[in-house]
Design a protein around this motif. Sequence first.
Motif, mmCIF file in Angstrom:
data_model
loop_
_atom_site.group_PDB
_atom_site.id
_atom_site.type_symbol
_atom_site.label_atom_id
_atom_site.label_comp_id
_atom_site.label_asym_id
_atom_site.label_seq_id
_atom_site.Cartn_x
_atom_site.Cartn_y
_atom_site.Cartn_z
ATOM 1 N N GLY A 110 -27.852 -48.315 85.992
ATOM 2 C CA GLY A 110 -28.393 -47.553 87.117
ATOM 3 C C GLY A 110 -29.470 -46.571 86.713
ATOM 4 O O GLY A 110 -29.224 -45.597 86.028
ATOM 5 N N ASP A 151 -30.339 -51.698 91.033
ATOM 6 C CA ASP A 151 -30.066 -50.593 90.100
ATOM 7 C C ASP A 151 -31.323 -50.028 89.448
ATOM 8 O O ASP A 151 -31.256 -49.259 88.511
ATOM 9 C CB ASP A 151 -29.039 -51.009 89.042
ATOM 10 N N ARG A 164 -20.300 -31.938 74.710
ATOM 11 C CA ARG A 164 -21.367 -31.433 73.844
ATOM 12 C C ARG A 164 -22.223 -30.432 74.607
ATOM 13 O O ARG A 164 -22.738 -30.722 75.683
ATOM 14 C CB ARG A 164 -22.233 -32.569 73.325
ATOM 15 N N ARG A 187 -19.799 -37.479 81.462
ATOM 16 C CA ARG A 187 -20.516 -36.210 81.542
ATOM 17 C C ARG A 187 -19.766 -35.258 82.451
ATOM 18 O O ARG A 187 -18.911 -35.686 83.243
ATOM 19 C CB ARG A 187 -21.920 -36.434 82.085
ATOM 20 N N LEU A 215 -24.099 -44.951 91.506
ATOM 21 C CA LEU A 215 -23.395 -46.174 91.112
ATOM 22 C C LEU A 215 -21.883 -45.999 91.100
ATOM 23 O O LEU A 215 -21.148 -46.922 90.775
ATOM 24 C CB LEU A 215 -23.838 -46.603 89.710
ATOM 25 N N HIS A 270 -43.310 -29.643 108.135
ATOM 26 C CA HIS A 270 -42.132 -29.777 107.285
ATOM 27 C C HIS A 270 -40.928 -29.356 108.113
ATOM 28 O O HIS A 270 -40.537 -28.199 108.076
ATOM 29 C CB HIS A 270 -42.232 -28.880 106.045
ATOM 30 N N LYS A 296 -31.782 -36.810 74.779
ATOM 31 C CA LYS A 296 -31.524 -36.138 73.505
ATOM 32 C C LYS A 296 -30.585 -36.980 72.653
ATOM 33 O O LYS A 296 -30.792 -37.170 71.459
ATOM 34 C CB LYS A 296 -30.871 -34.773 73.773
ATOM 35 N N HIS A 297 -29.560 -37.491 73.310
ATOM 36 C CA HIS A 297 -28.555 -38.277 72.596
ATOM 37 C C HIS A 297 -29.207 -39.469 71.902
ATOM 38 O O HIS A 297 -28.862 -39.831 70.780
ATOM 39 C CB HIS A 297 -27.484 -38.753 73.586
ATOM 40 N N PRO A 336 -28.436 -44.717 78.550
ATOM 41 C CA PRO A 336 -28.809 -44.920 77.143
ATOM 42 C C PRO A 336 -29.509 -46.267 76.947
ATOM 43 O O PRO A 336 -30.470 -46.361 76.176
ATOM 44 C CB PRO A 336 -27.462 -44.899 76.419
ATOM 45 N N ARG A 391 -31.103 -32.479 84.081
ATOM 46 C CA ARG A 391 -30.288 -32.076 82.933
ATOM 47 C C ARG A 391 -29.552 -33.286 82.366
ATOM 48 O O ARG A 391 -29.453 -33.474 81.169
ATOM 49 C CB ARG A 391 -29.299 -31.009 83.383
ATOM 50 N N TRP A 392 -29.054 -34.085 83.277
ATOM 51 C CA TRP A 392 -28.340 -35.288 82.872
ATOM 52 C C TRP A 392 -29.277 -36.170 82.037
ATOM 53 O O TRP A 392 -28.948 -36.633 80.941
ATOM 54 C CB TRP A 392 -27.834 -35.995 84.132
ATOM 55 N N LYS A 395 -42.769 -24.006 100.651
ATOM 56 C CA LYS A 395 -41.927 -24.989 101.337
ATOM 57 C C LYS A 395 -40.832 -25.550 100.459
ATOM 58 O O LYS A 395 -39.762 -25.890 100.944
ATOM 59 C CB LYS A 395 -42.801 -26.127 101.838
ATOM 60 N N GLU A 427 -23.297 -28.319 83.804
ATOM 61 C CA GLU A 427 -23.183 -29.623 84.438
ATOM 62 C C GLU A 427 -24.116 -30.582 83.723
ATOM 63 O O GLU A 427 -25.224 -30.184 83.340
ATOM 64 C CB GLU A 427 -23.577 -29.525 85.916
ATOM 65 N N CYS A 428 -23.672 -31.786 83.542
ATOM 66 C CA CYS A 428 -24.438 -32.840 82.869
ATOM 67 C C CYS A 428 -24.374 -32.772 81.353
ATOM 68 O O CYS A 428 -24.949 -33.620 80.676
ATOM 69 C CB CYS A 428 -25.895 -32.901 83.305
ATOM 70 N N ASN A 429 -23.692 -31.783 80.802
ATOM 71 C CA ASN A 429 -23.405 -31.897 79.366
ATOM 72 C C ASN A 429 -22.542 -33.142 79.197
ATOM 73 O O ASN A 429 -21.725 -33.470 80.063
ATOM 74 C CB ASN A 429 -22.660 -30.653 78.856
ATOM 75 N N LEU A 430 -22.768 -33.821 78.072
ATOM 76 C CA LEU A 430 -22.132 -35.122 77.903
ATOM 77 C C LEU A 430 -20.748 -35.008 77.283
ATOM 78 O O LEU A 430 -20.471 -34.098 76.497
ATOM 79 C CB LEU A 430 -23.008 -36.008 77.016
ATOM 80 N N ARG A 436 -30.010 -30.814 88.365
ATOM 81 C CA ARG A 436 -28.824 -31.352 87.706
ATOM 82 C C ARG A 436 -29.116 -32.750 87.144
ATOM 83 O O ARG A 436 -28.751 -33.062 86.021
ATOM 84 C CB ARG A 436 -27.674 -31.398 88.714
ATOM 85 N N THR A 437 -29.809 -33.561 87.961
ATOM 86 C CA THR A 437 -30.164 -34.894 87.463
ATOM 87 C C THR A 437 -31.087 -34.791 86.249
ATOM 88 O O THR A 437 -30.967 -35.555 85.294
ATOM 89 C CB THR A 437 -30.858 -35.710 88.574
ATOM 90 N N ILE A 445 -21.641 -41.779 74.065
ATOM 91 C CA ILE A 445 -21.458 -41.097 75.347
ATOM 92 C C ILE A 445 -20.291 -41.733 76.089
ATOM 93 O O ILE A 445 -20.269 -42.951 76.283
ATOM 94 C CB ILE A 445 -22.739 -41.215 76.200
ATOM 95 N N GLU A 505 -29.953 -34.718 78.648
ATOM 96 C CA GLU A 505 -28.817 -34.869 77.724
ATOM 97 C C GLU A 505 -28.788 -36.278 77.141
ATOM 98 O O GLU A 505 -28.596 -36.471 75.941
ATOM 99 C CB GLU A 505 -27.499 -34.572 78.447
ATOM 100 N N VAL A 506 -28.969 -37.267 78.016
ATOM 101 C CA VAL A 506 -28.929 -38.652 77.534
ATOM 102 C C VAL A 506 -30.120 -38.914 76.611
ATOM 103 O O VAL A 506 -29.991 -39.531 75.549
ATOM 104 C CB VAL A 506 -28.922 -39.639 78.724
ATOM 105 N N LEU A 525 -23.934 -52.705 86.289
ATOM 106 C CA LEU A 525 -25.320 -52.329 86.526
ATOM 107 C C LEU A 525 -25.806 -51.278 85.527
ATOM 108 O O LEU A 525 -25.016 -50.573 84.911
ATOM 109 C CB LEU A 525 -25.484 -51.810 87.955
#
Lengths: 413, 966
Positions: free
Chosen positions: A404, A342, B943, B910, B843, B584, A136-137, A84, A129-130, A164, B896-899, A126-127, B907, A133-134, A402
């Motif tokens: 991050g 960080d 959330r 998560r 972290l 690759h 949006k917040h 945030p 999405r994280w 690939k 996953e990652c919903n806060l 997933r990252t 916040i 979410e932040v 930190l």
Amino acid sequence: MPLRLLKYALSRKHPAPRFFRDCTEPKKSYDAVIIGGGGHGLAAAYYLAKDHGITNVAVLEKGYIGGGNTGRNTTIVRSNYLTPEGVNFYDASVKIYEGLSEELDINLFYSTRGHFTLAHTESALRTMRWRAEVNKHVGVDSYVVGPDEISKACPQLDISCSGKAPIVGALYHGPGSIARHDAVAWGYARGADSMGVEIFQNTEVTGLDIQSGKIKGVHTSRGYIATNKVLSAVAGFTPRITNMAGVDTPIVIHPLQACVSEPMKPWLNTILVSGSLHVYVSQSSRGELVMGSSLDPYEVHSTRSSLDFVEGLTSHMLDMFPFLSNVKIVRQWAGMADMTPDFSPIMGTTPVEGFYLDAGWGTWGFKATPISGKTMAATMANDQAPELIKPFRLSRFEDYDLTGEKGAASVGH
Amino acid sequence: MSKRLPQRASEWLKRDKPISFYFEGQKYQAYEGDTISSALWAAGETVLGRSFKYHRPRGVLSLANHDVNVMLADGTDTNMRGDVLPVQDGMQLTVVNTDGGVKNDKKRFIDAISSILPVGFYYKAFHTPRSLFPFWENIIRKSAGLGVVNFNYPRELKRKLHTHCDLLIIGAGPTGLTAALMAAPHGVNIIVVDENAQAGGSLSYDLGGSDESAKRLADLLAELAKYPNVTLRTGAYAAGYYTDHLIPIVETTGITKVRAKAVIVASGAFEQPPVFRNNDLPGVMLATAAQRLLARYATKPCESAVVFAANKQGYRAAMDLLDAGVTVKAIVDLRAEGEPCSLVDAIKSRGVAIYNGACVYEVLPAANKFGVKGAVICSYDEASAKPLLHDRFTLACDGIIMSAGWAPAAALLYQAGTGMRYEKSAEQFVPAKLPAGMFAAGKVNGIFDLAQRLQDGARAASEALTYLGKQVPSVTVDREYIASPSHPYPMVEHPKGKNFVDFDEDISIKDFVHAAQEGFDNIELMKRFTTVGMGPSQGKHSNMNAIRILARIRQLPVERIGTTTARPFFHPTPIGHLAGRGLHPHRLTTLHGWHEAHDAEFTDVGVWKRPAWYRRAGLEKQQAIYEEALAVRKAAGMIDVGTLGKLEVRGPDAAEFLERFYTGSFKTQKIGRTRYALLLDEAGVMVDDGIACRIAEDYFYITASTTNAAAVYREMQRWLQIWQLDVGLVNVTGAYGGINLAGPAARGILSRLTLRPLDDASLPFGAVCDTEIAGVPARLIRVGFVSDLAFEMHVPAGSAQHVWNALLENGAAEGLRPFGTDTQRLLRLEMGNHLIGQDTDGLTQPFEAGSEGAIQFEKPFFIGQRSLQIIARKPLNKRLVPFTLSEGYQGETINECNLVIGADGNIKGRVTSIAFSPTVGRFIGFAYVDPANVAEGAAFNIRTDSGSLVMARVAATPFVQLQSEA
Ligand SMILES: Cc1cc2nc3c(=O)[nH]c(=O)nc-3n(C[C@H](O)[C@H](O)[C@H](O)COP(=O)(O)OP(=O)(O)OC[C@H]3O[C@@H](n4cnc5c(N)ncnc54)[C@H](O)[C@@H]3O)c2cc1C
């Protein structure tokens, strides 16, 4: 044809006056001295004058203005960070950028293209999405999209990446933009100069005069200058200045490389970043593809280019855009990125009174040019950092507090 | 009208191979050996392209790979350079960046209004009001750019080769060839490269009215051909210089990366255009371009020429023109002194007027600017660089051949870090301090006279040989200039401008003046503001003049202005070449074939391909995963864990090493037992975990996660070097296969395949032993990651399939099923085990993840210890907890990652893992929450994507016990 241009062209007055004076003889002392004539140093000078009325300021640049990372960067501006604190900070910068061409009266070619951070794996998604979410917040426009929406925005992209590393989704960030980097430096230089700030090019700071923990002046290739306030805004050269100040930072310097293709007619209208493929690309207003990758893996104070960088990058470009086989790379270059552990900057006061630090901009500092200028000017004027940049204080490394941003800044810059 | 000459000795054309092609819809004849530009020029065509900004007609400028205005498209490819690309039979070419064809380009109006588009105009307009910028930007973007990219262009990956040599010589002109010939007898391995289709450099076109050059070239090549240790590659350019003499050589077939012990750069010089009004019209060309047309392509540059010269080259070109039957109307020499060499008399004797101290003031365009009608000539004052118009007169002609100087082709030298200095007598930058192993010779070294160039080639060879350890006599070169090959300021001002410096970008003298007046009076700033040298030719014909103009504006000597940085590439290099074949690499376990045959759905885990789950007829993915999971809970399942990192740590200090490396204690670990191994970085962040098996007093066998195995091994090696312990490390990841057999029936199944007792007393949780399974030597570990009863077997990779099959066969009756990584994730979650990387991030420290138990704080040292000691004193910000949603939860999916949102709206954390567990009958997961709120049963809010809040409760682990207890 805009009327302005006609008026300008037809007037006898062009060429326009100098953007900034050619200063060569520094005064004996200034109210504040700024080391580094990159975007950050110039912006800080501009806001010192504009917001705080401090105009007796010298900007000292060892080469030419904008010749450091400002003039080497790939100009991605965005605010879809992970913490945030980071999102708030970069968002404030984006907001200034949006009106900056008008404010500085120079066309920065600030071009809002929309920014896709591609995910090729579920864990990358997933990252995303994280971050979404932040974001949006905090009220920043970004959300996760599927392959179809990516294809719609960029039909040329091979979603399977030549089989690939199929793209499974992306973080979309509408405000993502690019800009003309030089113009940002020139615009701030002109603005600062017009309010009285003196900009010295070919003027290198060679030492700091610190007495009883207070800054008293700087030694330069043009002689000694007395002052009570010094800002270091030298990006890749930070360790040299902090060594002079005896201030410890965890900054390490890694090269960051980029390259550009020959110009072609516009076809890529978005900014694309792929963490897995270590590549990001946008098409400049001149028609060149501007491309970069992640950081060079080793610490070295050098701006030499390497062949394996461009080999790796182009091979991933072809995975995304197989039809580019015969499009040519014109030029490659590198800058020295001042990296923090960080992936957030270091801003604010230091243990040395009157010595302020604006550093740790690594691969992501161009987008922060306006807000860092503004907040560092406030820090210098009040001898105290504003709330917005407190999360970036130097002492956070001692406090293990930190901010991050690695997940949002390692390839995305 | 055809300009083709009868066959000449020097020509590169294959007269017996006529071909035809189309240009802008019209058919043309040519010969194999022609470039596109030479073929069109020979056919009498003059408008070969349009300039980038003003859309002015352009023809031939250099024929040396910087005629950037002749860019073509053939329907497949675009931005093809006409001046150097061989023409091919049947080609259908159009000019890029025109609106309505090269002759009728509608955008030509821009040339007329160019005065309202001054340098940098786009910085000064279009941005107010800001709402209109996107509109203007769209127009600007469309008019910028050159060719249109073909989205169907085939993906071409060119081959890449690596080679080494003692001596790489760049440039097969007289200098380079002489150097090669000098070095050849000394038994060094030599590669000579030249970008031209044939060797010879200037010897192949700079004939000066005699055949002497051609003969000399033939002799050199014949001599060189006798040496098997010399490889000559033409059509091959050195694209850049990289550290330690790594030089990629680019050919149409691909890139060869040459690593050379020594390098001689004999790359010559680029001829630079003098600057005068309309110096860009078709028919105005560099002397060397005219000579190339004549000698290589047997084509007349024009019928009647004015030669605008400021050096000897112009006179040599005039001789060549005369010999080819071109009328030379006059030689206009910028220098008051004129040319001292003896060619002057020869030319005069052929009736050509020579005007010294004169300039071409402007070129008179033919209709539509499609060519040249004449030249306005007047006196010129060299000191003030001003044309003196009082005596001007006009000569009719259809070509202007210009020669005023050179710029060294020094890009590679710059990239190698060569210090350059300005050699006043040659009016050129020359190498001052070369890096070790780099040598420069010939024009690039500021030496132009042919005899001296040959000497200089020999000199460079002798120095390179000495560097290579050979005993050779040194060679000296007399660097004598009768007259400078370059004019210090070949610029002719004109009030109406259009005196171009940069043809790529249509930049003329006044643009520089204006840029300087606006404050961009530093060469780098000027480059950036005017864009000089930023076009596709990268300043090859414009940077030097830009420097001269700036020096004059600032009244500084040229060397004080300096040069802009030269960066790779020497010529723009195709992406397909650079990319190469694109390797690759990914890794497969020895069971991969079996997984494939059994409908595994694969996922990438690090560099490995792993089964995520196995498809089953009639089952959706989720259902299939549930079934795999239920099999483990009710009977048994097995997973291929051959991808796990496997590291052997051996030696007297093995325990000490692990004690420092991981957070746990290993000195007290008993042989035959395992311990959890948690790795932190120095900041205390959780990096990886695995298990450490003690096989012997001085022998540990460690597993690491699939993704991090290589990194963990690397870290081990790094720390070992720092600590200097008596330990050997071996990464045996690929040597062993691994199978994890889990579930209540696991023991029964396994016991039928081994003599080793498996009961809790003989092989308790945490035990490890070496035994035999299905007749194969195996390391057997009692683990508990996915189930409280599980066995991990590590067997030689080649035997994994055998053991896997044996297990399958034996477990069939109990319902043993293979499962994939998606199922594994669910199973470990049910067990309440968090995953580093999924439930932690870059972290996360152990206090947040609840992993304090794995840390032996009292140890003297472990990586991250110092950080943890500080962190331990600070309040926690968040803490990872297991949670469940309410029973029968039917609401919006939690991702996953919903806060996790606190009562204050901020916040708090998560969700890091969430899944529906068919065994537990609920949604279970991990989340970071407010550390004040972690007691079992404590509620917190998550959330959802749509923004509503869902309550979850902190739960106890393992989750699977919830059910059995219930
Ligand atoms: C290849 C590359 C791509 C990048 N891409 C992006 C991107 O897409 N988006 C983004 O936001 N960021 C990006 N960055 C990062 C960004 O460029 C930098 O963080 C930012 O420009 C830093 O600006 P600055 O003004 O602090 O530093 P600089 O522009 O580097 O200015 C520092 C100046 O200090 C001067 N100086 C140094 N020492 C002294 C001394 N002793 N005395 C006087 N002067 C001195 C230097 O000459 C230099 O001009 C990229 C960086 C690189 C290298």
